[in-house]
Write a protein that holds these residues in place. Structure first.
Motif, PDB file in Angstrom:
ATOM      1  N   LEU A 105       0.979  -1.162   0.186  1.00 51.47           N
ATOM      2  CA  LEU A 105       0.013   0.289  -0.313  1.00 51.47           C
ATOM      3  C   LEU A 105       0.755   0.874   0.089  1.00 51.47           C
ATOM      4  O   LEU A 105       0.081   2.290  -0.247  1.00 51.47           O
ATOM      5  CB  LEU A 105      -1.222  -0.242   1.509  1.00 51.47           C
ATOM      6  N   LEU A 106       2.214   0.955   0.083  1.00 51.74           N
ATOM      7  CA  LEU A 106       3.362   2.409   0.230  1.00 51.74           C
ATOM      8  C   LEU A 106       4.001   1.792  -0.420  1.00 51.74           C
ATOM      9  O   LEU A 106       4.906   1.357  -0.924  1.00 51.74           O
ATOM     10  CB  LEU A 106       3.515   1.912   2.146  1.00 51.74           C
TER      11      LEU A 106
ATOM     12  N   LEU B 113      -0.630   8.074   6.774  1.00 51.40           N
ATOM     13  CA  LEU B 113      -1.995   7.558   6.920  1.00 51.40           C
ATOM     14  C   LEU B 113      -2.266   7.957   6.330  1.00 51.40           C
ATOM     15  O   LEU B 113      -3.354   6.620   5.542  1.00 51.40           O
ATOM     16  CB  LEU B 113      -2.359   8.411   8.547  1.00 51.40           C
ATOM     17  N   ARG B 114      -2.357   8.932   5.512  1.00 54.75           N
ATOM     18  CA  ARG B 114      -2.737   9.042   4.619  1.00 54.75           C
ATOM     19  C   ARG B 114      -2.922   8.601   2.983  1.00 54.75           C
ATOM     20  O   ARG B 114      -3.835   7.893   2.720  1.00 54.75           O
ATOM     21  CB  ARG B 114      -2.732  10.994   4.091  1.00 54.75           C
ATOM     22  N   ALA B 115      -1.622   8.443   3.064  1.00 50.39           N
ATOM     23  CA  ALA B 115      -1.124   7.166   1.878  1.00 50.39           C
ATOM     24  C   ALA B 115      -2.244   6.223   1.731  1.00 50.39           C
ATOM     25  O   ALA B 115      -2.576   5.391   1.106  1.00 50.39           O
ATOM     26  CB  ALA B 115      -0.065   6.505   1.803  1.00 50.39           C
ATOM     27  N   VAL B 116      -2.195   5.426   2.830  1.00 49.26           N
ATOM     28  CA  VAL B 116      -3.009   4.729   3.172  1.00 49.26           C
ATOM     29  C   VAL B 116      -4.907   4.776   2.950  1.00 49.26           C
ATOM     30  O   VAL B 116      -5.358   3.104   2.550  1.00 49.26           O
ATOM     31  CB  VAL B 116      -2.444   3.649   4.660  1.00 49.26           C
TER      32      VAL B 116
ATOM     33  N   ARG C  95      -5.895   7.037   1.195  1.00 49.74           N
ATOM     34  CA  ARG C  95      -5.696   7.156  -0.525  1.00 49.74           C
ATOM     35  C   ARG C  95      -6.012   5.640  -0.860  1.00 49.74           C
ATOM     36  O   ARG C  95      -7.028   5.211  -1.685  1.00 49.74           O
ATOM     37  CB  ARG C  95      -4.470   7.743  -1.228  1.00 49.74           C
ATOM     38  N   ARG C  96      -5.239   4.273  -0.924  1.00 55.71           N
ATOM     39  CA  ARG C  96      -5.771   3.023  -1.083  1.00 55.71           C
ATOM     40  C   ARG C  96      -7.205   2.718  -0.973  1.00 55.71           C
ATOM     41  O   ARG C  96      -7.308   1.970  -1.316  1.00 55.71           O
ATOM     42  CB  ARG C  96      -4.238   2.751  -0.899  1.00 55.71           C
TER      43      ARG C  96
ATOM     44  N   ASP D 182     -12.325  -0.200   7.254  1.00 56.65           N
ATOM     45  CA  ASP D 182     -11.309  -0.561   8.627  1.00 56.65           C
ATOM     46  C   ASP D 182     -10.244  -0.437   9.195  1.00 56.65           C
ATOM     47  O   ASP D 182      -9.843  -0.009  10.417  1.00 56.65           O
ATOM     48  CB  ASP D 182     -12.003  -2.071   8.785  1.00 56.65           C
ATOM     49  N   LEU D 183      -9.011  -0.611   8.190  1.00 54.49           N
ATOM     50  CA  LEU D 183      -7.753  -0.443   8.277  1.00 54.49           C
ATOM     51  C   LEU D 183      -7.640   0.753   8.764  1.00 54.49           C
ATOM     52  O   LEU D 183      -6.190   1.423   9.935  1.00 54.49           O
ATOM     53  CB  LEU D 183      -7.105  -1.124   7.225  1.00 54.49           C
ATOM     54  N   VAL D 184      -8.132   1.884   7.646  1.00 54.42           N
ATOM     55  CA  VAL D 184      -7.742   3.155   7.849  1.00 54.42           C
ATOM     56  C   VAL D 184      -8.312   3.368   9.226  1.00 54.42           C
ATOM     57  O   VAL D 184      -7.652   4.475   9.885  1.00 54.42           O
ATOM     58  CB  VAL D 184      -8.444   3.914   6.848  1.00 54.42           C
TER      59      VAL D 184
END
Length: 242
Positions: free
Chosen positions: A58-59, A73-76, A78-79, A84-86
């Motif tokens: 994801l990164l 956090l913001r990169a995750v 966006r994906r 729930d992951l975010v």
């Protein structure tokens, strides 16, 4: 001191005199939240946590090495927006911010500036990308919470609304019934300046070093102080004159 070449106090005084409402970013103008509890360490732990769940894909490489945990956090988000992951990753960051409060460094002159501005009748709010829970804990510990409460607007689970989006600034304006033309925001990042500009409020940049000042100037900020001491001096002089 300010970074303007000629008669800096006059321009600063004009900016402060028009402000009936002042919006503070939290981490920077009020304190160094991650002064001892390393932000770099938090960001790396986020990356390790994702890798441990097989989610390193994801990164991008640049994000994996970024020292800012909010970038991760913001990169995750966006994906996997709204996942729930975010939600879990945001809660983990909030926990780290709350831990960092205990060892945060107050920004020089910030406490006195906040108390003085509040005492002369200017209404104050927090507009931050940090968790509002962390801001509340810090302010309460410094005896400053009454200067702001209830106007503390921070990160929500909708990460698209973080600055430079003006969402938290507009929330503060609406809740306080503030005229943007009579509102000043104090921030230390380009996203603070861009959010203030989008909301139509005045902006004063706080830059604790040359790198911060360069970043602010790079997006068009032209009123910058390298210490809050001259701001405090002007507010005190205006209060004494009134």
């Amino acid at each position: 001191m300010t970074s303007e070449a000629t008669d800096p106090t006059e321009g600063l005084r004009k900016l402060i005199e028009l402000a009936r409402f002042v919006l503070f970013d939290f981490d920077g103008p009020i304190c160094r939240l991650f002064a001892r509890h390393s932000a770099v360490g938090v960001a790396r732990e986020q990356v390790r946590w994702l890798e441990g769940r097989g989610l390193h894909g994801l990164l991008t490489n640049g994000v994996r090495d970024d020292p800012d945990p909010q970038v991760v956090l913001r990169a995750v988000d966006r994906r996997r927006p709204g996942s729930d992951l975010v939600v879990e990753l945001e809660e983990r960051l909030t926990h780290e911010e709350l831990t960092a409060v205990g060892s945060a460094w107050p920004t020089p002159y910030a406490d006195a500036l906040i108390r003085t501005w509040s005492a002369v009748g200017v209404r104050l709010a927090i507009t931050t990308n940090n968790s509002p829970r962390a801001a509340i804990r810090y302010l309460d510990g410094r005896g400053l919470l009454d200067c702001f409460a209830p106007h503390i607007y921070g990160r929500t689970q909708d990460l698209r609304l973080l600055k430079p989006d003006p969402h938290c600034v507009r929330r503060a304006l609406s809740a306080m019934g503030a005229d943007p033309a009579g509102t000043l925001m104090i921030g230390d990042t380009p996203s603070d300046f861009l959010a203030a500009r989008a909301a139509g409020v005045h902006f004063l940049g706080y830059a604790r070093d040359a790198r911060k000042e360069g970043l602010l100037r790079g997006v068009g900020a032209d009123r910058i102080v390298t210490s809050l001491e001259p701001v405090l001096s002007v507010v005190r002089s205006i209060g004494a004159a009134g």
